[in-house]
Design a protein around this motif. Sequence first.
Motif, PDB file in Angstrom:
ATOM      1  N   LEU A  26       0.833  -1.205   0.000  1.00  0.00           N
ATOM      2  CA  LEU A  26       0.000   0.000   0.000  1.00  0.00           C
ATOM      3  C   LEU A  26       0.867   1.254   0.000  1.00  0.00           C
ATOM      4  N   ALA A  27       1.989   1.220   0.710  1.00  0.00           N
ATOM      5  CA  ALA A  27       2.916   2.359   0.707  1.00  0.00           C
ATOM      6  C   ALA A  27       3.486   2.578  -0.698  1.00  0.00           C
ATOM      7  N   GLU A  28       3.794   1.489  -1.401  1.00  0.00           N
ATOM      8  CA  GLU A  28       4.265   1.605  -2.787  1.00  0.00           C
ATOM      9  C   GLU A  28       3.191   2.232  -3.664  1.00  0.00           C
ATOM     10  N   ASN A  29       1.934   1.829  -3.461  1.00  0.00           N
ATOM     11  CA  ASN A  29       0.837   2.400  -4.242  1.00  0.00           C
ATOM     12  C   ASN A  29       0.725   3.897  -3.998  1.00  0.00           C
ATOM     13  N   VAL A  30       0.827   4.316  -2.734  1.00  0.00           N
ATOM     14  CA  VAL A  30       0.743   5.741  -2.401  1.00  0.00           C
ATOM     15  C   VAL A  30       1.921   6.490  -3.010  1.00  0.00           C
ATOM     16  N   ALA A  31       3.117   5.922  -2.891  1.00  0.00           N
ATOM     17  CA  ALA A  31       4.317   6.575  -3.419  1.00  0.00           C
ATOM     18  C   ALA A  31       4.268   6.728  -4.939  1.00  0.00           C
ATOM     19  N   ASN A  32       3.589   5.810  -5.611  1.00  0.00           N
ATOM     20  CA  ASN A  32       3.528   5.850  -7.072  1.00  0.00           C
ATOM     21  C   ASN A  32       2.180   6.338  -7.601  1.00  0.00           C
ATOM     22  N   THR A 106      -5.028   2.926   6.579  1.00  0.00           N
ATOM     23  CA  THR A 106      -5.580   3.107   7.924  1.00  0.00           C
ATOM     24  C   THR A 106      -6.261   1.841   8.425  1.00  0.00           C
ATOM     25  N   THR A 107      -7.075   1.222   7.585  1.00  0.00           N
ATOM     26  CA  THR A 107      -7.762  -0.018   7.960  1.00  0.00           C
ATOM     27  C   THR A 107      -6.763  -1.124   8.258  1.00  0.00           C
ATOM     28  N   ASN A 108      -5.744  -1.242   7.422  1.00  0.00           N
ATOM     29  CA  ASN A 108      -4.718  -2.260   7.616  1.00  0.00           C
ATOM     30  C   ASN A 108      -3.988  -2.046   8.940  1.00  0.00           C
ATOM     31  N   MET A 109      -3.670  -0.795   9.253  1.00  0.00           N
ATOM     32  CA  MET A 109      -2.981  -0.481  10.498  1.00  0.00           C
ATOM     33  C   MET A 109      -3.843  -0.851  11.706  1.00  0.00           C
ATOM     34  N   MET A 110      -5.128  -0.545  11.657  1.00  0.00           N
ATOM     35  CA  MET A 110      -6.023  -0.875  12.770  1.00  0.00           C
ATOM     36  C   MET A 110      -6.160  -2.391  12.928  1.00  0.00           C
TER      37      MET A 110
END
Length: 134
Positions: A26-32, A106-110
């Motif tokens: 998900l971080a890769e998706n946000v970064a790209n 956010t959902t994944n973190m929770m």
Amino acid sequence: MGLMDMPVFSALTDKMRWHQTRQGLLAENVANAETPGYRGRDLKQYEFVDRQGMMASSAVVTTVTQPMHFSASSGEGAFNAQRMANFEVTPEGNGVTLEDEMMKVTTNMMDYQAATSLYQKSVRILRVALGKNV
């Protein structure tokens, strides 16, 4: 019998690894999100039944997707990373919607925090049962 030999602990550990791997994707998706032609990735939904007997340790692997980009992943192959089915294409020509990705993060973190809390409470219950409540 070690703690990790108990099915509840190995399942929770695997679930936490799944969330860690998903967070990386998900971080890769946000970064790209503004990278032309980039297609977001996500993991297949985690199912405890599917993971029985397939508990794999995660390894850190670097994968080059573009000559000027790099990606640090943590064993997503063990969890079947897949391209997302995108219904919306952004002006950059990719299918990543930043708002949707941030909601998933956010959902994944929770969910990760819930699994961690359950793990910790299970350990406390065992300690009390063994008379080692410290």
